[in-house]
Motif scaffolding. Structure first.
Motif, mmCIF file in Angstrom:
data_model
loop_
_atom_site.group_PDB
_atom_site.id
_atom_site.type_symbol
_atom_site.label_atom_id
_atom_site.label_comp_id
_atom_site.label_asym_id
_atom_site.label_seq_id
_atom_site.Cartn_x
_atom_site.Cartn_y
_atom_site.Cartn_z
ATOM 1 N N PRO A 80 0.811 -1.227 0.000
ATOM 2 C CA PRO A 80 0.000 0.000 0.000
ATOM 3 C C PRO A 80 0.843 1.275 0.000
ATOM 4 C CG PRO A 80 -0.063 -1.091 2.152
ATOM 5 C CD PRO A 80 0.684 -2.004 1.229
ATOM 6 N N GLY A 81 0.278 2.305 -0.609
ATOM 7 C CA GLY A 81 0.832 3.656 -0.468
ATOM 8 C C GLY A 81 2.068 3.968 -1.284
ATOM 9 N N ALA A 82 2.505 3.079 -2.177
ATOM 10 C CA ALA A 82 3.814 3.281 -2.802
ATOM 11 C C ALA A 82 3.840 3.108 -4.311
ATOM 12 C CB ALA A 82 4.814 2.303 -2.183
ATOM 13 N N ALA A 83 2.817 2.448 -4.835
ATOM 14 C CA ALA A 83 2.891 2.045 -6.252
ATOM 15 C C ALA A 83 1.648 2.498 -6.999
ATOM 16 C CB ALA A 83 3.012 0.524 -6.337
ATOM 17 N N LEU A 84 1.703 2.361 -8.295
ATOM 18 C CA LEU A 84 0.489 2.465 -9.107
ATOM 19 C C LEU A 84 0.182 1.063 -9.627
ATOM 20 C CD1 LEU A 84 1.184 5.727 -11.137
ATOM 21 C CD2 LEU A 84 -0.652 5.378 -9.464
ATOM 22 N N ALA A 85 -1.038 0.616 -9.428
ATOM 23 C CA ALA A 85 -1.482 -0.676 -9.960
ATOM 24 C C ALA A 85 -2.857 -0.441 -10.561
ATOM 25 C CB ALA A 85 -1.555 -1.719 -8.854
ATOM 26 N N PHE A 86 -2.960 -0.601 -11.853
ATOM 27 C CA PHE A 86 -4.249 -0.329 -12.491
ATOM 28 C C PHE A 86 -4.405 -1.162 -13.760
ATOM 29 C CE2 PHE A 86 -2.635 2.443 -15.912
ATOM 30 C CZ PHE A 86 -1.421 2.872 -15.376
ATOM 31 N N SER A 87 -5.664 -1.316 -14.175
ATOM 32 C CA SER A 87 -5.969 -2.048 -15.406
ATOM 33 C C SER A 87 -7.039 -1.303 -16.178
ATOM 34 C CB SER A 87 -6.480 -3.457 -15.091
ATOM 35 O OG SER A 87 -5.527 -4.175 -14.344
ATOM 36 N N LEU A 88 -6.918 -1.392 -17.481
ATOM 37 C CA LEU A 88 -7.917 -0.806 -18.376
ATOM 38 C C LEU A 88 -8.609 -1.924 -19.149
ATOM 39 C CD1 LEU A 88 -5.582 1.973 -19.611
ATOM 40 C CD2 LEU A 88 -7.866 2.467 -18.724
ATOM 41 N N VAL A 89 -9.908 -1.796 -19.298
ATOM 42 C CA VAL A 89 -10.646 -2.686 -20.201
ATOM 43 C C VAL A 89 -10.669 -1.979 -21.552
ATOM 44 C CG1 VAL A 89 -12.859 -3.789 -20.708
ATOM 45 C CG2 VAL A 89 -12.097 -3.543 -18.324
ATOM 46 N N LEU A 90 -10.116 -2.625 -22.559
ATOM 47 C CA LEU A 90 -10.117 -2.037 -23.901
ATOM 48 C C LEU A 90 -11.018 -2.882 -24.802
ATOM 49 C CD1 LEU A 90 -6.279 -1.333 -24.307
ATOM 50 C CD2 LEU A 90 -8.054 0.207 -23.439
ATOM 51 N N ARG A 91 -11.772 -2.182 -25.626
ATOM 52 C CA ARG A 91 -12.625 -2.870 -26.607
ATOM 53 C C ARG A 91 -12.212 -2.333 -27.976
ATOM 54 N NH1 ARG A 91 -16.010 -6.335 -23.562
ATOM 55 N NH2 ARG A 91 -16.909 -5.290 -21.751
ATOM 56 N N PRO A 92 -11.055 -2.785 -28.474
ATOM 57 C CA PRO A 92 -10.527 -2.191 -29.707
ATOM 58 C C PRO A 92 -11.488 -2.365 -30.876
ATOM 59 C CG PRO A 92 -9.124 -3.990 -28.927
ATOM 60 C CD PRO A 92 -10.220 -3.839 -27.939
ATOM 61 N N LYS A 93 -11.649 -1.276 -31.627
ATOM 62 C CA LYS A 93 -12.593 -1.314 -32.753
ATOM 63 C C LYS A 93 -11.952 -1.961 -33.964
ATOM 64 C CE LYS A 93 -15.153 2.536 -30.945
ATOM 65 N NZ LYS A 93 -14.279 2.522 -29.736
ATOM 66 N N THR A 94 -10.658 -1.699 -34.149
ATOM 67 C CA THR A 94 -9.968 -2.378 -35.233
ATOM 68 C C THR A 94 -9.107 -3.463 -34.618
ATOM 69 O OG1 THR A 94 -8.269 -0.717 -35.037
ATOM 70 C CG2 THR A 94 -9.847 -0.423 -36.824
ATOM 71 N N LEU A 95 -8.990 -4.554 -35.327
ATOM 72 C CA LEU A 95 -8.239 -5.677 -34.772
ATOM 73 C C LEU A 95 -6.745 -5.402 -34.918
ATOM 74 C CD1 LEU A 95 -8.838 -8.334 -33.416
ATOM 75 C CD2 LEU A 95 -8.517 -9.446 -35.618
ATOM 76 N N ALA A 96 -6.099 -5.059 -33.819
ATOM 77 C CA ALA A 96 -4.638 -4.897 -33.833
ATOM 78 C C ALA A 96 -4.065 -6.101 -33.100
ATOM 79 C CB ALA A 96 -4.249 -3.612 -33.122
ATOM 80 N N ALA A 97 -2.854 -6.498 -33.492
ATOM 81 C CA ALA A 97 -2.232 -7.642 -32.822
ATOM 82 C C ALA A 97 -2.167 -7.367 -31.318
ATOM 83 C CB ALA A 97 -0.838 -7.863 -33.390
ATOM 84 N N VAL A 98 -2.454 -8.387 -30.529
ATOM 85 C CA VAL A 98 -2.548 -8.209 -29.077
ATOM 86 C C VAL A 98 -1.231 -7.691 -28.494
ATOM 87 C CG1 VAL A 98 -2.830 -9.509 -26.938
ATOM 88 C CG2 VAL A 98 -4.448 -9.813 -28.790
ATOM 89 N N THR A 99 -0.110 -8.107 -29.079
ATOM 90 C CA THR A 99 1.191 -7.640 -28.576
ATOM 91 C C THR A 99 1.282 -6.122 -28.589
ATOM 92 O OG1 THR A 99 2.104 -9.600 -29.600
ATOM 93 C CG2 THR A 99 3.686 -8.006 -28.793
ATOM 94 N N ARG A 100 0.578 -5.499 -29.510
ATOM 95 C CA ARG A 100 0.656 -4.037 -29.575
ATOM 96 C C ARG A 100 0.169 -3.381 -28.284
ATOM 97 N NH1 ARG A 100 0.067 -0.972 -35.188
ATOM 98 N NH2 ARG A 100 0.937 -2.536 -36.545
ATOM 99 N N PHE A 101 -0.720 -4.065 -27.560
ATOM 100 C CA PHE A 101 -1.256 -3.430 -26.356
ATOM 101 C C PHE A 101 -0.244 -3.446 -25.208
ATOM 102 C CE2 PHE A 101 -4.838 -4.460 -29.007
ATOM 103 C CZ PHE A 101 -5.471 -3.236 -29.055
ATOM 104 N N SER A 102 0.660 -4.429 -25.200
ATOM 105 C CA SER A 102 1.780 -4.354 -24.252
ATOM 106 C C SER A 102 2.614 -3.126 -24.593
ATOM 107 C CB SER A 102 2.706 -5.569 -24.376
ATOM 108 O OG SER A 102 2.107 -6.704 -23.888
ATOM 109 N N GLY A 103 2.834 -2.939 -25.886
ATOM 110 C CA GLY A 103 3.598 -1.768 -26.338
ATOM 111 C C GLY A 103 2.895 -0.476 -25.988
ATOM 112 N N LEU A 104 1.573 -0.469 -26.100
ATOM 113 C CA LEU A 104 0.803 0.740 -25.780
ATOM 114 C C LEU A 104 1.030 1.145 -24.313
ATOM 115 C CD1 LEU A 104 -1.467 2.817 -26.493
ATOM 116 C CD2 LEU A 104 -3.115 1.065 -25.768
ATOM 117 N N GLY A 105 0.900 0.175 -23.415
ATOM 118 C CA GLY A 105 1.097 0.471 -21.996
ATOM 119 C C GLY A 105 2.528 0.880 -21.710
ATOM 120 N N ALA A 106 3.474 0.124 -22.258
ATOM 121 C CA ALA A 106 4.883 0.400 -21.964
ATOM 122 C C ALA A 106 5.314 1.742 -22.555
ATOM 123 C CB ALA A 106 5.751 -0.732 -22.508
#
Ligand code: BT5
Length: 267
Positions: free
Chosen positions: A65-91
């Motif tokens: 507690p109190g030290a980090a950021l931990a979060f998740s987003l639900v994405l509903r991509p409209k165009t089919l992009a390779a799933v690996t791209r979403f790791s790249g998006l976050g990073a």
């Protein structure tokens, strides 16, 4: 449910819905359940502490507690992009936020880590939900160590000796960083890139921030012997081009792949 008071801070961003809580098992698990119940695109769940934070495979992610950021987003991509791209998006979003905060050496270690001064400050975990053969949601989970107490201690059960030791944003920048100000900086960049995640410009921005480019690395995948290869470039689907010692070029897909600099292999 917004016990961290994020709605007021993030109300002008194009997020679907915002939920936050003091303690959670894993924000990725929460987001997957929420997605099954109809969470909108760019729904955000954040927690102060995770009791069952996860990395890839069976690995654990430390979130006190109190030290980090931990979060998740639900994405509903409209165009089919390779799933690996979403790791790249976050990073990429975290990497660019770190750079904006003065962390010039921030870079993305393919496929899912963000390094600052050669140390791991952030991990990204992308998972998918399917309805039959159709992709129903991408869950993009991000963990960032802000204060030094977010860094797993050596005797923590999930600890592994790594060539990229864990660190925190504050330790590397040498100054205090307000967690939710940094969260906002990440989400601004993420929301900005998200509609363009299928574009070449996104892949080139991601590639431009890749760690170990041009360097020889050992590639670990499953139980097989590591392969020695030189990191070359990214493909449009987010896979990584490398050159083997034989001269042959191959592309690596996301999954249980780990890169290690050749000279740290004995560590
Ligand atoms: C990752 O996995 O780096 C992805 C981590 C994703 C965490 C986020 S937090 C929000 C969302 N909800 C979740 O449950 N997860 C996501 P991987 O590449 O497999 O690395 C895991 C390894 O990182 C562990 O085996 C440890 O060695 C190390 N580790 C654990 N906690 C860490 C931390 N806080 N900082 C740096 N390294 C850590």
């Amino acid at each position: 449910m917004d016990s961290l008071g994020l709605r007021g801070r993030l109300s002008d961003l194009p997020l679907g819905e915002i939920r936050s809580c003091a303690t959670i098992g894993s924000t990725n698990d929460y987001a997957a359940e929420w997605a099954a119940q109809g969470a909108p695109d760019l729904a955000l769940v954040a927690a102060d502490e995770q009791t069952a934070g996860r990395g890839r495979g069976q690995r654990k992610w430390f979130t006190p507690p109190g030290a980090a950021l931990a979060f998740s987003l639900v994405l509903r991509p409209k165009t089919l992009a390779a799933v690996t791209r979403f790791s790249g998006l976050g990073a990429l979003a975290v990497c660019q936020a770190l750079q904006a905060f003065g962390g010039e050496t921030a870079c993305v270690k393919w496929p899912n880590d963000v390094l600052l001064n050669g140390r791991k400050t952030c991990g990204v975990l992308v998972e998918t939900s399917w309805l039959g053969n159709a992709l129903s949601a991408v869950i993009l989970g991000i963990g960032i160590n802000i204060a030094s107490s977010a860094v797993p201690p050596d005797d923590w059960p999930g600890h592994h000796e790594r060539p990229f030791p864990p660190t925190s944003v504050e330790a590397e920048l040498g100054r205090p960083v307000e967690r939710f100000v940094f969260l906002r900086a990440v989400l601004e960049r993420l929301c900005d890139w998200y509609p363009r995640v299928g574009e070449e410009a996104f892949v080139r921005a991601w590639e431009g921030n890749l760690a170990l480019r041009g360097e020889w690395v050992l590639i670990y995948s499953g139980d097989s012997d590591p392969l020695e290869a030189q990191v070359l470039s990214l493909n449009g689907d987010g896979s990584l081009n490398v050159r083997l010692r034989s001269g042959e070029q191959v592309s690596l897909r996301d999954g249980e792949i780990h890169l290690r600099p050749v000279d740290s292999s004995s560590k």
